[in-house]
Design a protein around this motif. Sequence first.
Motif, PDB file in Angstrom:
ATOM      1  N   ALA A   1      38.737  24.809  59.604  1.00 43.46           N
ATOM      2  CA  ALA A   1      38.795  24.574  61.053  1.00 43.46           C
ATOM      3  C   ALA A   1      38.417  25.824  61.840  1.00 43.46           C
ATOM      4  CB  ALA A   1      40.195  24.112  61.440  1.00 43.46           C
ATOM      5  N   LEU A   2      38.824  26.994  61.349  1.00 45.63           N
ATOM      6  CA  LEU A   2      38.572  28.236  62.090  1.00 45.63           C
ATOM      7  C   LEU A   2      37.178  28.807  61.860  1.00 45.63           C
ATOM      8  CD1 LEU A   2      42.013  30.043  61.567  1.00 45.63           C
ATOM      9  CD2 LEU A   2      41.163  28.995  63.679  1.00 45.63           C
ATOM     10  N   PHE A   3      36.692  28.710  60.616  1.00 44.70           N
ATOM     11  CA  PHE A   3      35.442  29.413  60.288  1.00 44.70           C
ATOM     12  C   PHE A   3      34.399  28.531  59.608  1.00 44.70           C
ATOM     13  CE2 PHE A   3      39.127  32.297  59.600  1.00 44.70           C
ATOM     14  CZ  PHE A   3      38.959  33.094  60.728  1.00 44.70           C
ATOM     15  N   GLY A   4      34.744  27.298  59.295  1.00 51.41           N
ATOM     16  CA  GLY A   4      33.854  26.439  58.520  1.00 51.41           C
ATOM     17  C   GLY A   4      32.652  25.938  59.302  1.00 51.41           C
ATOM     18  N   PRO A   5      31.735  25.267  58.590  1.00 51.33           N
ATOM     19  CA  PRO A   5      30.526  24.721  59.232  1.00 51.33           C
ATOM     20  C   PRO A   5      30.843  23.444  60.014  1.00 51.33           C
ATOM     21  CG  PRO A   5      30.533  24.199  56.889  1.00 51.33           C
ATOM     22  CD  PRO A   5      31.733  25.064  57.127  1.00 51.33           C
ATOM     23  N   LEU A   6      31.100  23.604  61.286  1.00 52.23           N
ATOM     24  CA  LEU A   6      31.398  22.482  62.172  1.00 52.23           C
ATOM     25  C   LEU A   6      30.283  22.361  63.208  1.00 52.23           C
ATOM     26  CD1 LEU A   6      35.242  23.043  62.709  1.00 52.23           C
ATOM     27  CD2 LEU A   6      34.132  21.437  61.148  1.00 52.23           C
ATOM     28  N   PRO A   7      30.220  21.246  63.937  1.00 51.93           N
ATOM     29  CA  PRO A   7      29.153  21.082  64.940  1.00 51.93           C
ATOM     30  C   PRO A   7      29.077  22.246  65.928  1.00 51.93           C
ATOM     31  CG  PRO A   7      30.308  19.024  64.614  1.00 51.93           C
ATOM     32  CD  PRO A   7      31.060  20.042  63.822  1.00 51.93           C
ATOM     33  N   ASP A   8      27.907  22.480  66.466  1.00 59.91           N
ATOM     34  CA  ASP A   8      27.656  23.630  67.326  1.00 59.91           C
ATOM     35  C   ASP A   8      28.506  23.634  68.602  1.00 59.91           C
ATOM     36  OD1 ASP A   8      25.797  24.555  65.540  1.00 59.91           O
ATOM     37  OD2 ASP A   8      24.078  23.630  66.565  1.00 59.91           O
ATOM     38  N   PHE A   9      28.894  22.435  69.063  1.00 57.57           N
ATOM     39  CA  PHE A   9      29.667  22.386  70.312  1.00 57.57           C
ATOM     40  C   PHE A   9      31.103  22.874  70.137  1.00 57.57           C
ATOM     41  CE2 PHE A   9      30.534  18.218  68.428  1.00 57.57           C
ATOM     42  CZ  PHE A   9      31.900  18.102  68.591  1.00 57.57           C
ATOM     43  N   MET A  10      31.540  23.098  68.884  1.00 56.45           N
ATOM     44  CA  MET A  10      32.907  23.549  68.624  1.00 56.45           C
ATOM     45  C   MET A  10      33.051  25.020  69.007  1.00 56.45           C
ATOM     46  SD  MET A  10      34.869  21.091  67.364  1.00 56.45           S
ATOM     47  CE  MET A  10      36.137  21.918  66.405  1.00 56.45           C
ATOM     48  N   THR A  11      33.742  25.284  70.103  1.00 58.80           N
ATOM     49  CA  THR A  11      34.004  26.650  70.548  1.00 58.80           C
ATOM     50  C   THR A  11      35.190  27.234  69.784  1.00 58.80           C
ATOM     51  OG1 THR A  11      35.521  25.905  72.271  1.00 58.80           O
ATOM     52  CG2 THR A  11      33.177  26.046  72.847  1.00 58.80           C
ATOM     53  N   THR A  12      35.416  28.540  69.962  1.00 55.09           N
ATOM     54  CA  THR A  12      36.576  29.185  69.325  1.00 55.09           C
ATOM     55  C   THR A  12      37.875  28.543  69.793  1.00 55.09           C
ATOM     56  OG1 THR A  12      35.387  31.284  69.183  1.00 55.09           O
ATOM     57  CG2 THR A  12      37.780  31.373  68.993  1.00 55.09           C
ATOM     58  N   ASP A  13      37.947  28.215  71.077  1.00 59.21           N
ATOM     59  CA  ASP A  13      39.127  27.548  71.635  1.00 59.21           C
ATOM     60  C   ASP A  13      39.381  26.219  70.928  1.00 59.21           C
ATOM     61  OD1 ASP A  13      41.252  27.018  73.470  1.00 59.21           O
ATOM     62  OD2 ASP A  13      39.892  25.763  74.643  1.00 59.21           O
ATOM     63  N   MET A  14      38.335  25.454  70.708  1.00 51.02           N
ATOM     64  CA  MET A  14      38.469  24.158  70.047  1.00 51.02           C
ATOM     65  C   MET A  14      38.837  24.316  68.578  1.00 51.02           C
ATOM     66  SD  MET A  14      35.193  22.337  71.868  1.00 51.02           S
ATOM     67  CE  MET A  14      35.332  20.768  71.031  1.00 51.02           C
ATOM     68  N   ARG A  15      38.284  25.326  67.924  1.00 52.09           N
ATOM     69  CA  ARG A  15      38.596  25.565  66.505  1.00 52.09           C
ATOM     70  C   ARG A  15      40.072  25.933  66.321  1.00 52.09           C
ATOM     71  NH1 ARG A  15      34.665  26.599  62.617  1.00 52.09           N
ATOM     72  NH2 ARG A  15      32.500  26.292  63.291  1.00 52.09           N
ATOM     73  N   VAL A  16      40.588  26.804  67.179  1.00 51.02           N
ATOM     74  CA  VAL A  16      42.007  27.196  67.095  1.00 51.02           C
ATOM     75  C   VAL A  16      42.892  25.978  67.341  1.00 51.02           C
ATOM     76  CG1 VAL A  16      43.830  28.577  68.164  1.00 51.02           C
ATOM     77  CG2 VAL A  16      41.578  29.598  67.725  1.00 51.02           C
ATOM     78  N   ALA A  17      42.508  25.160  68.320  1.00 49.43           N
ATOM     79  CA  ALA A  17      43.279  23.956  68.619  1.00 49.43           C
ATOM     80  C   ALA A  17      43.291  23.003  67.427  1.00 49.43           C
ATOM     81  CB  ALA A  17      42.697  23.252  69.848  1.00 49.43           C
ATOM     82  N   LEU A  18      42.136  22.825  66.791  1.00 51.87           N
ATOM     83  CA  LEU A  18      42.053  21.938  65.630  1.00 51.87           C
ATOM     84  C   LEU A  18      42.916  22.439  64.484  1.00 51.87           C
ATOM     85  CD1 LEU A  18      40.806  19.494  64.229  1.00 51.87           C
ATOM     86  CD2 LEU A  18      38.839  20.922  63.620  1.00 51.87           C
ATOM     87  N   ALA A  19      42.872  23.740  64.220  1.00 60.11           N
ATOM     88  CA  ALA A  19      43.699  24.317  63.158  1.00 60.11           C
ATOM     89  C   ALA A  19      45.182  24.125  63.451  1.00 60.11           C
ATOM     90  CB  ALA A  19      43.377  25.807  63.001  1.00 60.11           C
ATOM     91  N   ALA A  20      45.578  24.344  64.712  1.00 59.48           N
ATOM     92  CA  ALA A  20      46.985  24.174  65.092  1.00 59.48           C
ATOM     93  C   ALA A  20      47.428  22.722  64.943  1.00 59.48           C
ATOM     94  CB  ALA A  20      47.191  24.646  66.535  1.00 59.48           C
ATOM     95  N   MET A  21      46.580  21.784  65.342  1.00 56.44           N
ATOM     96  CA  MET A  21      46.939  20.365  65.226  1.00 56.44           C
ATOM     97  C   MET A  21      47.048  19.932  63.768  1.00 56.44           C
ATOM     98  SD  MET A  21      45.069  18.353  68.363  1.00 56.44           S
ATOM     99  CE  MET A  21      43.439  19.078  68.168  1.00 56.44           C
TER     100      MET A  21
END
Length: 433
Positions: free
Chosen positions: A105-125
């Motif tokens: 969630a934090l560093f993996g290959p995710l879609p380009d629209f995933m910002t750092t804010d969104m990545r942290v939120a996904l990891a927390a969820m």
Amino acid sequence: MLRRILLGFGANAFSQGVSIAIQLFSLPLFLLYWDSSTYGTWLLLSAIPAYVNMADVGMVTTAGNKMAMAVGRSDLAEANNVYQSAQLFMAIVCCALAVILTPVALFGPLPDFMTTDMRVALAAMLCGVLIALYGGLSEAVFRATGRYAVGTMLGQLVRLAEWGGAMVGLILFRSFSGVALCSLFARAVGAGIGIVLAQRGGQGLLLGFRHASTDELKSMARPAISFMAFPLANALSFQGVTLLVGVIAGASAVAVFNTYRTIARVAVQVTSMFSHALGPEFSRLFGNGDMATLEAVFRRSAALSAAQSVAVSVVLYFVSPWLLRVWTHGRIEFDPSLMGWLLLYAAVGGMWHAPRVLLQATNQHVGIAGWSLVAGVLSVALAWAFGYFWQVDGVGAAMFVSEAFIAAICIYIAADLFAQSKTEVKVRPTLGE
């Protein structure tokens, strides 16, 4: 027993109230601080961790049932074996998923629209879901030790606190990560409180892995995996049928159909609040081998559930024109034919709720799990066939037919459970001679 059932019913009613409150207040609060596009992105983001909810593969529910049955026959050693085996399994699963999913969630290959804010939120969820999964074992302890109502109330208060944490994060930070991290903090604190309170009245059910057993886990594997059939069947009969309505009659028909189905399923929800409160009592009596009392309690509760389901469905039929007018501001009109089919479907759904809870609470659900998948496929197939000729009314009729099919099978399997127990009682003296 009656007191515990009534308290359980009240706790389940509170649970429904919490769900309604969260649904009602979430939208206006989010839109107060975010625009609709940002809120839509949040909904898409928060839908991803929901798939991790099935990571326990039914083990928590199966272990909770088996613990309740062991406590019912005063076998504390067996209950601890089950509890600590389930703890070991969940600890391995949750830690492994946390180690794998958090870096992705934090560093993996995710879609380009995933910002750092969104990545942290996904990891927390994702971490929040894993904590909730492990915390489910605490609710299983409450259930096994005659405190179902307390465990249910505590679980809903933690859920409410988690939502409250999200709202605090929204107000203070107005970012995806702020909402998710505050929610995670509330969930973690709530889970810790739940573990402590569960142990205080745990009647000797202890935290740890000393009594964990791979043989115990193997014995629970089949019923645990079988529990996975029920959400899959629901996905077919809910999401699958919804998609079919869209294909057959268009997007506007989907809005009408889902609104009607939501109203109709009030009958099922009312029945489920009662029947789920019976689950711990079914487990306890079955574990104690008191089949005569179990059968008496089951027959009375099944009759009451059926009467309750039919009565609520009849009332809903007559009040639904007013409900639609008020709820949709007159945008969705009353169709007596479609509402009739869906209320018939809901009435039948309520009728087999108590037999299903009986089979699930005693881990005798393996057979009905397979048939539930068949009924899910049948609902989609019949919806396609009937809908081709009768449009949305045909879909409603298909749902009623498939629900009647699985209801008849479930009631038969529940009745056969008692028939087999009576046969065993008659055979035993002969074998002894």
